[in-house]
Design a protein around this motif. Structure first.
Motif, PDB file in Angstrom:
ATOM      1  N   PRO A  82       0.813  -1.227   0.000  1.00  0.00           N
ATOM      2  CA  PRO A  82       0.000   0.000   0.000  1.00  0.00           C
ATOM      3  C   PRO A  82       0.841   1.270   0.000  1.00  0.00           C
ATOM      4  O   PRO A  82       0.416   2.299  -0.528  1.00  0.00           O
ATOM      5  CB  PRO A  82      -0.822  -0.119   1.289  1.00  0.00           C
ATOM      6  CG  PRO A  82      -0.051  -1.042   2.157  1.00  0.00           C
ATOM      7  CD  PRO A  82       0.598  -2.015   1.223  1.00  0.00           C
ATOM      8  N   GLY A 120       0.453   3.988  -2.654  1.00  0.00           N
ATOM      9  CA  GLY A 120       0.034   5.270  -2.098  1.00  0.00           C
ATOM     10  C   GLY A 120       0.854   6.442  -2.588  1.00  0.00           C
ATOM     11  O   GLY A 120       0.309   7.515  -2.862  1.00  0.00           O
ATOM     12  N   ALA A 149      -1.698   7.128  -5.868  1.00  0.00           N
ATOM     13  CA  ALA A 149      -2.785   7.833  -5.178  1.00  0.00           C
ATOM     14  C   ALA A 149      -2.725   9.361  -5.274  1.00  0.00           C
ATOM     15  O   ALA A 149      -3.756   9.995  -5.534  1.00  0.00           O
ATOM     16  CB  ALA A 149      -2.842   7.393  -3.713  1.00  0.00           C
ATOM     17  N   SER A 165      -8.022   0.809  -0.356  1.00  0.00           N
ATOM     18  CA  SER A 165      -8.213   1.699   0.788  1.00  0.00           C
ATOM     19  C   SER A 165      -9.281   1.187   1.753  1.00  0.00           C
ATOM     20  O   SER A 165      -9.441   1.722   2.847  1.00  0.00           O
ATOM     21  CB  SER A 165      -8.591   3.113   0.314  1.00  0.00           C
ATOM     22  OG  SER A 165      -9.869   3.120  -0.297  1.00  0.00           O
ATOM     23  N   ALA A 182      -5.531  -0.042   4.319  1.00  0.00           N
ATOM     24  CA  ALA A 182      -6.283   1.189   4.576  1.00  0.00           C
ATOM     25  C   ALA A 182      -5.493   2.248   5.353  1.00  0.00           C
ATOM     26  O   ALA A 182      -5.585   3.435   5.032  1.00  0.00           O
ATOM     27  CB  ALA A 182      -7.583   0.860   5.303  1.00  0.00           C
ATOM     28  N   LEU A 230      -3.460   4.180   2.728  1.00  0.00           N
ATOM     29  CA  LEU A 230      -4.119   4.690   1.529  1.00  0.00           C
ATOM     30  C   LEU A 230      -5.275   5.642   1.836  1.00  0.00           C
ATOM     31  O   LEU A 230      -5.446   6.654   1.159  1.00  0.00           O
ATOM     32  CB  LEU A 230      -4.628   3.528   0.676  1.00  0.00           C
ATOM     33  CG  LEU A 230      -3.541   2.708  -0.021  1.00  0.00           C
ATOM     34  CD1 LEU A 230      -4.153   1.497  -0.716  1.00  0.00           C
ATOM     35  CD2 LEU A 230      -2.787   3.561  -1.020  1.00  0.00           C
ATOM     36  N   MET A 231      -6.069   5.330   2.849  1.00  0.00           N
ATOM     37  CA  MET A 231      -7.219   6.172   3.152  1.00  0.00           C
ATOM     38  C   MET A 231      -6.814   7.591   3.584  1.00  0.00           C
ATOM     39  O   MET A 231      -7.458   8.564   3.153  1.00  0.00           O
ATOM     40  CB  MET A 231      -8.094   5.506   4.217  1.00  0.00           C
ATOM     41  CG  MET A 231      -9.434   6.208   4.414  1.00  0.00           C
ATOM     42  SD  MET A 231     -10.414   6.397   2.895  1.00  0.00           S
ATOM     43  CE  MET A 231     -11.057   4.740   2.668  1.00  0.00           C
ATOM     44  N   ARG A 287      -6.223   9.640   0.441  1.00  0.00           N
ATOM     45  CA  ARG A 287      -7.470  10.007  -0.229  1.00  0.00           C
ATOM     46  C   ARG A 287      -8.200  11.098   0.551  1.00  0.00           C
ATOM     47  O   ARG A 287      -8.822  11.991  -0.044  1.00  0.00           O
ATOM     48  CB  ARG A 287      -8.372   8.782  -0.384  1.00  0.00           C
ATOM     49  CG  ARG A 287      -7.804   7.693  -1.306  1.00  0.00           C
ATOM     50  CD  ARG A 287      -8.831   6.583  -1.529  1.00  0.00           C
ATOM     51  NE  ARG A 287     -10.013   7.093  -2.209  1.00  0.00           N
ATOM     52  CZ  ARG A 287     -11.217   6.553  -2.104  1.00  0.00           C
ATOM     53  NH1 ARG A 287     -11.408   5.498  -1.316  1.00  0.00           N
ATOM     54  NH2 ARG A 287     -12.248   7.071  -2.753  1.00  0.00           N
ATOM     55  N   SER A 338     -14.283   1.861   5.763  1.00  0.00           N
ATOM     56  CA  SER A 338     -12.883   1.438   5.831  1.00  0.00           C
ATOM     57  C   SER A 338     -12.413   1.316   7.278  1.00  0.00           C
ATOM     58  O   SER A 338     -11.777   0.329   7.666  1.00  0.00           O
ATOM     59  CB  SER A 338     -12.009   2.441   5.075  1.00  0.00           C
ATOM     60  OG  SER A 338     -10.650   2.084   5.154  1.00  0.00           O
TER      61      SER A 338
END
Length: 404
Positions: free
Chosen positions: A317, A321, A325, A338, A344, A347-348, A351, A365
């Motif tokens: 990730p 990312g 991303a 995510s 997560a 990545l979250m 975002r 998530s």
């Protein structure tokens, strides 16, 4: 008759607090933690200062001197600069001779001394930012001269030309990207990876260190295995959280003081808060997995072999990312990963920083990751309890799970 030693029973909470306090005290006093924290804070602050300086230089106006013979082009210079994207400021100069000291000390970048043809005086060379502006001005002056010869009004023609622009329609227009959001997402991904990697390795190394030195046997005479594991994870988690809060606070403070996000739509406070929340969630998952797997070996040189799957899982990730991303937050791979626990936490937050995620997505998530933690607690506690007192070679994961 020898009296039997008194066994003092302590509660689960007290045992975990004691172990966590021991970890915190030990780690805080280490030079590695102090210098790593100082380095991260300094890097974030200096990075913000550098972005501010670069932004200030890119926004700085180009100063152009204009002699009385060329005073009529002053307004055209400013207008052409705005069309091309270069801020131009004009300054009256008495003569070409008076312009020489101004050019040498950098007060002005160029001086227009004549218009038919356009004549420009510079110190060493014409700045790249002014070349298209003065080139366009020379073309307009040549056109104006031709219009005058034909009996027309060059001023009216010049205004029409300056306002003329193509009507461009893009079939698949590129979405506008807020540079501050991109930088925030990029920094969030890197910071979380470094913090989770560092804190996770501390947990793994600490487990093996205690096991190889037989300290764990003394500790388990007082506390239970799962209490020891929970206290270690909690203590190192507090240390890692403190580090992240300091770095995030320094970065957010620097951005706010220098006005790096004044023209951005990013909510700096919310973004910083989510970075901290996702660190806590991510550390809990990774630390539990690493503590359990590290208990399978008794030597520091064997730690890498058992923790490699988790470290690889952490790298996936992170690479997605920072490479995809920030530039394409709606990429299907980024979006789906995510929501996946272990992916997560890295990545979250990216975002969220980019403003490309709905509240329900964050809730789902986060809920999935939190739902996995009790399972990890049970699984890691079982593996750790069955393996931490067994020395010698590497213990098979299957044996640690099935041992009674």
């Amino acid at each position: 008759m020898t009296p039997r030693p008194t066994v003092v029973e302590i509660s689960n909470g007290a045992a975990i607090r004691l172990i966590a306090g021991r970890e915190i005290t030990t780690r805080v006093r280490s030079k590695a933690f102090v210098w790593t924290t100082v380095a991260l804070v300094a890097a974030v602050v200096l990075g913000g200062v550098l972005l501010h300086l670069v932004g200030s230089q890119s926004d700085s106006a180009q100063k152009v001197g204009v002699t009385p013979e060329a005073s009529g082009v002053a307004e055209q210079l400013v207008a052409l600069g705005s069309v091309i994207g270069t801020t131009v400021e004009t300054q009256e100069v008495d003569s070409a001779e008076a312009a020489e000291p101004l050019l040498k000390d950098g007060t002005v970048s160029a001086v227009v001394t004549g218009t038919d043809p356009l004549t420009v005086l510079v110190h060493t060379e014409l700045p790249d930012a002014l070349a298209p502006v003065l080139g366009s001005l020379a073309q307009q002056e040549a056109l104006s001269s031709a219009v005058t010869d034909l009996g027309g009004d060059p001023g009216e023609v010049g205004r029409e030309i300056a306002q003329a622009a193509p009507d461009v329609t893009a079939l698949e227009p590129e979405p506008e990207r807020d540079s501050a959001q991109v930088v925030a997402g990029f920094v969030a991904g890197i910071l979380l990876f470094i913090s989770l990697m560092t804190a996770g390795q501390l947990v793994a190394q600490g487990v093996v260190e205690e096991k190889s030195s037989r300290v764990v046997e003394l500790l388990l005479a007082t506390v239970r295995p799962w209490q020891l594991m929970a206290g270690k994870v909690l203590g190192i988690g507090v240390i890692g959280l403190t580090q992240v809060v300091l770095v995030v606070g320094a970065g957010a403070g620097t951005a706010a003081v220098l006005g790096l996000v004044d023209a951005s739509s990013i909510n700096l406070g919310v973004t910083a808060l989510w970075v901290i929340v996702w660190f806590v969630v991510g550390f809990t998952m990774y630390a539990l997995a690493l503590a359990a797997l590290s208990a399978l070996v008794s030597r520091q040189e064997d730690v890498g072999s058992v923790t490699a799957p988790i470290m690889t899982l952490m790298m996936i990730p992170y690479l997605i990312g920072v490479s995809i991303a920030p530039w394409d937050p709606n990429n299907p791979l980024v979006v789906w990963l995510s929501f996946v626990p272990f992916c997560a936490p890295m990545l979250m937050p990216i975002r969220i920083a980019l403003g490309e995620v709905a509240p329900w997505e964050v809730a789902v998530s986060l809920g999935l990751s939190l739902a996995l933690i009790p399972v990890l607690v049970w699984l890691a506690g079982r593996i750790y309890s069955n393996a931490v007192l067994r020395s010698g070679g590497r213990i098979k994961l299957k044996d640690a799970l099935t041992a009674s």
